[in-house]
Motif scaffolding. Structure first.
Motif, PDB file in Angstrom:
ATOM      1  N   GLU A   1       0.826  -1.206   0.000  1.00  0.00           N
ATOM      2  CA  GLU A   1       0.000   0.000   0.000  1.00  0.00           C
ATOM      3  C   GLU A   1       0.864   1.261   0.000  1.00  0.00           C
ATOM      4  OE1 GLU A   1      -4.034  -1.636   2.238  1.00  0.00           O
ATOM      5  OE2 GLU A   1      -2.359  -0.888   3.445  1.00  0.00           O
ATOM      6  N   ALA A   2       1.928   1.253   0.789  1.00  0.00           N
ATOM      7  CA  ALA A   2       2.823   2.410   0.804  1.00  0.00           C
ATOM      8  C   ALA A   2       3.513   2.574  -0.541  1.00  0.00           C
ATOM      9  CB  ALA A   2       3.851   2.258   1.925  1.00  0.00           C
ATOM     10  N   CYS A   3       3.968   1.471  -1.119  1.00  0.00           N
ATOM     11  CA  CYS A   3       4.633   1.537  -2.425  1.00  0.00           C
ATOM     12  C   CYS A   3       3.690   2.035  -3.513  1.00  0.00           C
ATOM     13  CB  CYS A   3       5.179   0.165  -2.805  1.00  0.00           C
ATOM     14  SG  CYS A   3       6.640  -0.349  -1.875  1.00  0.00           S
ATOM     15  N   ALA A   4       2.430   1.615  -3.452  1.00  0.00           N
ATOM     16  CA  ALA A   4       1.460   2.039  -4.473  1.00  0.00           C
ATOM     17  C   ALA A   4       1.272   3.549  -4.440  1.00  0.00           C
ATOM     18  CB  ALA A   4       0.138   1.326  -4.256  1.00  0.00           C
ATOM     19  N   ILE A   5       1.203   4.134  -3.240  1.00  0.00           N
ATOM     20  CA  ILE A   5       1.049   5.582  -3.138  1.00  0.00           C
ATOM     21  C   ILE A   5       2.310   6.284  -3.629  1.00  0.00           C
ATOM     22  CG2 ILE A   5       0.806   7.491  -1.499  1.00  0.00           C
ATOM     23  CD1 ILE A   5      -1.096   5.711   0.106  1.00  0.00           C
TER      24      ILE A   5
END
Length: 281
Positions: free
Chosen positions: A160-164
């Motif tokens: 989720e952090a990488c996607a943002i």
């Protein structure tokens, strides 16, 4: 690798002057100290940078955003405040001589709104992406911290952090991954590191109880192999919170002493970090 220690290990309050801790960290053998900007503004940066230079340690910075400065908010005024707050943090980090600013920057700590996650993630990415010019101007890279389900619903996994970070489109925006949080949320932490790849800009270590890495059940050697595979040559920072009974401890839900002595914990952490991560890269 740059081996660092988060000053919060020793701090009773976030507003405490961290300068005396620089010599302490250097004597133990650390290359660097990470500072929380929660108690530091631009007015203190020059003196702290001078103290760090005198002690021979580099500085990195961490920060967090409150609800009044939520990058994921549906309110444009709140998102504007997030940009203003981040801009000041970037400027402070640069004034401290730090090229790294990481932490709870995608959404406020403890704010949950799972029904609106897709829209919030999109707005967060857009807000952080708008910081690119300011980040590049000051030579700072921003790391979105992947937390855990008890602290965030928006970035509770590395993915989720990488996607943002990727959706931000900003070259100077990446992710901070932390073994304590990965121990809770990731079925396979090394796989999470490999999937992060070049998006990983900062890495924190503590064991499963937030104490000395290597004293619990977390597999740091497996993480080290994953870091070698993705060519990570950056910072490895021990972020341990081990003392109960302090204002900082209550913020982090430390209700008992995890380690009996902070200096011994720091020395043991560094010994394990050097043993496991020194050959990475």
């Amino acid at each position: 690798m740059i081996f660092g220690i988060h000053a919060g290990l020793w701090m009773d309050r976030w507003t405490q002057d961290p300068a005396p801790l620089f010599d302490r960290a250097a004597r133990i053998g650390f290359d660097a100290v990470e500072l929380s900007l929660l108690g530091i503004g631009p007015d203190k940066a020059a003196a702290l940078r001078g103290a760090a230079d005198a002690a021979g340690v580099a500085l990195s910075c961490s920060t967090g955003l409150g609800p009044e400065a939520d990058p994921a908010s549906s309110d444009p005024a709140v998102r504007h405040q997030a940009r203003e707050t981040l801009a000041r943090a970037i400027e402070t980090a640069a004034a401290l001589g730090s090229s790294r600013l990481a932490g709870v920057v995608a959404a406020p700590w403890g704010l949950f709104d799972p029904a609106n996650k897709p829209d919030r993630a999109k707005r967060s990415a857009e807000t952080l992406g708008q910081m690119q010019d300011h980040l590049a101007q000051h030579g700072v890279t921003l790391g979105i911290e992947a937390l855990n389900r008890f602290e965030s619903d928006l970035t509770s996994t590395a993915a989720e952090a990488c996607a943002i970070a990727r959706a931000s489109g900003a070259a100077n925006v990446g992710v901070l991954l932390d073994s304590f949080h990965m121990n809770i949320e990731e079925k396979d932490p090394p796989a999470a590191l490999r999937a992060a790849g070049e998006t990983l800009v900062h890495y924190h270590v503590s064991d499963n109880d937030r104490g000395v890495p290597g004293s619990g059940r977390y597999d740091f050697a497996a993480d080290a192999r994953a870091l070698a595979e993705i060519g990570y040559l950056g910072w490895v920072v021990a972020e341990m919170f081990v003392r109960a009974g302090q204002p900082t401890s209550a913020d982090l839900h430390i209700w008992r002493d995890i380690e009996s002595d902070a200096d011994r914990a720091a020395a043991a952490a560094l010994a394990h970090m050097k043993e496991v991560f020194a050959d990475v890269g």
